[in-house]
Motif scaffolding. Sequence first.
Motif, PDB file in Angstrom:
ATOM      1  N   ALA A 158       0.842  -1.188   0.000  1.00 23.65           N
ATOM      2  CA  ALA A 158       0.000   0.000   0.000  1.00 23.65           C
ATOM      3  C   ALA A 158       0.885   1.249   0.000  1.00 23.65           C
ATOM      4  O   ALA A 158       2.036   1.200   0.448  1.00 23.65           O
ATOM      5  CB  ALA A 158      -0.898   0.002   1.228  1.00 23.65           C
ATOM      6  N   PRO A 159       0.362   2.385  -0.490  1.00 23.06           N
ATOM      7  CA  PRO A 159       1.146   3.625  -0.437  1.00 23.06           C
ATOM      8  C   PRO A 159       1.583   3.909   0.988  1.00 23.06           C
ATOM      9  O   PRO A 159       0.797   3.818   1.918  1.00 23.06           O
ATOM     10  CB  PRO A 159       0.168   4.679  -0.960  1.00 23.06           C
ATOM     11  N   HIS A 160       2.840   4.276   1.138  1.00 21.92           N
ATOM     12  CA  HIS A 160       3.404   4.418   2.480  1.00 21.92           C
ATOM     13  C   HIS A 160       3.582   5.864   2.902  1.00 21.92           C
ATOM     14  O   HIS A 160       3.722   6.168   4.068  1.00 21.92           O
ATOM     15  CB  HIS A 160       4.757   3.704   2.525  1.00 21.92           C
ATOM     16  N   ALA A 161       3.633   6.771   1.934  1.00 22.67           N
ATOM     17  CA  ALA A 161       3.927   8.156   2.265  1.00 22.67           C
ATOM     18  C   ALA A 161       2.916   9.089   1.624  1.00 22.67           C
ATOM     19  O   ALA A 161       2.133   8.697   0.764  1.00 22.67           O
ATOM     20  CB  ALA A 161       5.343   8.522   1.803  1.00 22.67           C
ATOM     21  N   SER A 162       2.955  10.365   2.052  1.00 18.51           N
ATOM     22  CA  SER A 162       2.001  11.346   1.546  1.00 18.51           C
ATOM     23  C   SER A 162       2.181  11.620   0.064  1.00 18.51           C
ATOM     24  O   SER A 162       1.275  12.105  -0.599  1.00 18.51           O
ATOM     25  CB  SER A 162       2.154  12.661   2.321  1.00 18.51           C
ATOM     26  N   ASP A 163       3.355  11.331  -0.474  1.00 15.28           N
ATOM     27  CA  ASP A 163       3.579  11.551  -1.907  1.00 15.28           C
ATOM     28  C   ASP A 163       3.251  10.307  -2.727  1.00 15.28           C
ATOM     29  O   ASP A 163       3.567  10.238  -3.908  1.00 15.28           O
ATOM     30  CB  ASP A 163       5.018  12.000  -2.175  1.00 15.28           C
ATOM     31  N   GLY A 164       2.604   9.312  -2.118  1.00 14.97           N
ATOM     32  CA  GLY A 164       2.175   8.133  -2.848  1.00 14.97           C
ATOM     33  C   GLY A 164       3.239   7.069  -3.015  1.00 14.97           C
ATOM     34  O   GLY A 164       3.065   6.122  -3.787  1.00 14.97           O
ATOM     35  N   THR A 165       4.338   7.178  -2.297  1.00 15.56           N
ATOM     36  CA  THR A 165       5.419   6.211  -2.414  1.00 15.56           C
ATOM     37  C   THR A 165       4.988   4.825  -1.948  1.00 15.56           C
ATOM     38  O   THR A 165       4.346   4.678  -0.913  1.00 15.56           O
ATOM     39  CB  THR A 165       6.627   6.667  -1.558  1.00 15.56           C
ATOM     40  N   TYR A 166       5.353   3.819  -2.736  1.00 13.57           N
ATOM     41  CA  TYR A 166       5.115   2.435  -2.349  1.00 13.57           C
ATOM     42  C   TYR A 166       6.417   1.849  -1.796  1.00 13.57           C
ATOM     43  O   TYR A 166       7.492   2.109  -2.327  1.00 13.57           O
ATOM     44  CB  TYR A 166       4.648   1.609  -3.549  1.00 13.57           C
ATOM     45  N   LEU A 167       6.302   1.086  -0.744  1.00 13.69           N
ATOM     46  CA  LEU A 167       7.472   0.445  -0.159  1.00 13.69           C
ATOM     47  C   LEU A 167       7.869  -0.728  -1.043  1.00 13.69           C
ATOM     48  O   LEU A 167       7.167  -1.739  -1.106  1.00 13.69           O
ATOM     49  CB  LEU A 167       7.155  -0.025   1.262  1.00 13.69           C
ATOM     50  N   TYR A 168       8.994  -0.588  -1.736  1.00 13.09           N
ATOM     51  CA  TYR A 168       9.420  -1.632  -2.663  1.00 13.09           C
ATOM     52  C   TYR A 168       9.965  -2.824  -1.887  1.00 13.09           C
ATOM     53  O   TYR A 168      10.758  -2.670  -0.952  1.00 13.09           O
ATOM     54  CB  TYR A 168      10.482  -1.093  -3.627  1.00 13.09           C
ATOM     55  N   GLN A 169       9.544  -4.016  -2.286  1.00 15.08           N
ATOM     56  CA  GLN A 169       9.873  -5.234  -1.549  1.00 15.08           C
ATOM     57  C   GLN A 169      11.186  -5.893  -1.988  1.00 15.08           C
ATOM     58  O   GLN A 169      11.539  -6.958  -1.481  1.00 15.08           O
ATOM     59  CB  GLN A 169       8.733  -6.236  -1.701  1.00 15.08           C
ATOM     60  N   GLY A 170      11.896  -5.299  -2.957  1.00 13.32           N
ATOM     61  CA  GLY A 170      13.174  -5.867  -3.392  1.00 13.32           C
ATOM     62  C   GLY A 170      13.021  -7.065  -4.315  1.00 13.32           C
ATOM     63  O   GLY A 170      13.948  -7.884  -4.433  1.00 13.32           O
TER      64      GLY A 170
END
Length: 329
Positions: A117-129
């Motif tokens: 899910a988006p993690h930050a206010s700028d819509g960043t997704y936490l990349y799982q590698g």
Amino acid sequence: MQATSVGSTVRGRFAPTPSGRMHLGNVFSALMAWLSVRSVGGTLVLRIEDLDPRAQRREVAELLMRDLEWLGLTWDEGPFFQSERTAIYRAAVDKLASQGLTYPCFCTRAELHAASAPHASDGTYLYQGTCRNLSAEEVSRRAAVRPPATRLKVPPASDPAGTITWTDLAFGPQTEVLAQECGDFLVRRSDGVFAYQLAVVVDDCLMGVNQVVRGSDLLGSSARQTYLARLLGYEPPTFGHVPLLVAPDGRRLSKRDRDLDLGGLREAGLSSSGIIGALASTAGLVPAGTVATPEELIPAFSWQKLADRIASKGEDIVVADGFLAEGSS
């Protein structure tokens, strides 16, 4: 690549994207950036962020610049167009790759969204590698099907190098662990367009920009940009993030929605000094009803006033009906 030497002089920038007419939120950020620089006798750089082919519209960029001039938000250097600087960004990515800091990523947008899910206010997704440890054979096989994006490796959460701390001019002390907030992030998209995070870091450093003022939706980008600047051998700038303007129903103003854009405001007969004064009063710099040019507001500007405004009202400013009714004609 060598950064411009600027000593202790403050060099700020306004870096709009010509995807449409500026709305009040864009003007607000531009005004705060302008006042922050002018209040200390600094230099302002204008950069047009048109890397995305959809934003490479010179007629819109020209209109944007005319609007800035009409508002009295003049600049000292530029305009510089990112679309003309791709060789510089390519050299930066090559430098990172030569240090083993990047890898090809074949994840689609749909796959990324499904995984996190988006993690930050700028819509960043936490990349799982997902693509970080692909074999050379697997990279070759996938590359034959679709071109990869390029990701930058970030240190594991246990590595102090991946914990970024900085003090924002308005929001105060900040700390972010890259591995927990964003993960490995893009420096080049799969269509070959260089990513925002990379381009702005390279541009700010090579143009000698040492103060970045922008909307609070980009506060989360500061850690990534600080980390990337250090990898490239640059000194990161100081960051100052300003409140976002939102509609009464809570929507953030958007060029796509044409909310309170400069075209509509000018057609309605609003004056530039009325708009500037109303925005300044919303920021807590001057009393409500003030009509002023940017030059007249210089003595009233301080980051402490803006920080106090955020502390008392929050990081969003509601644009109520009749927001510009007082002192706007």
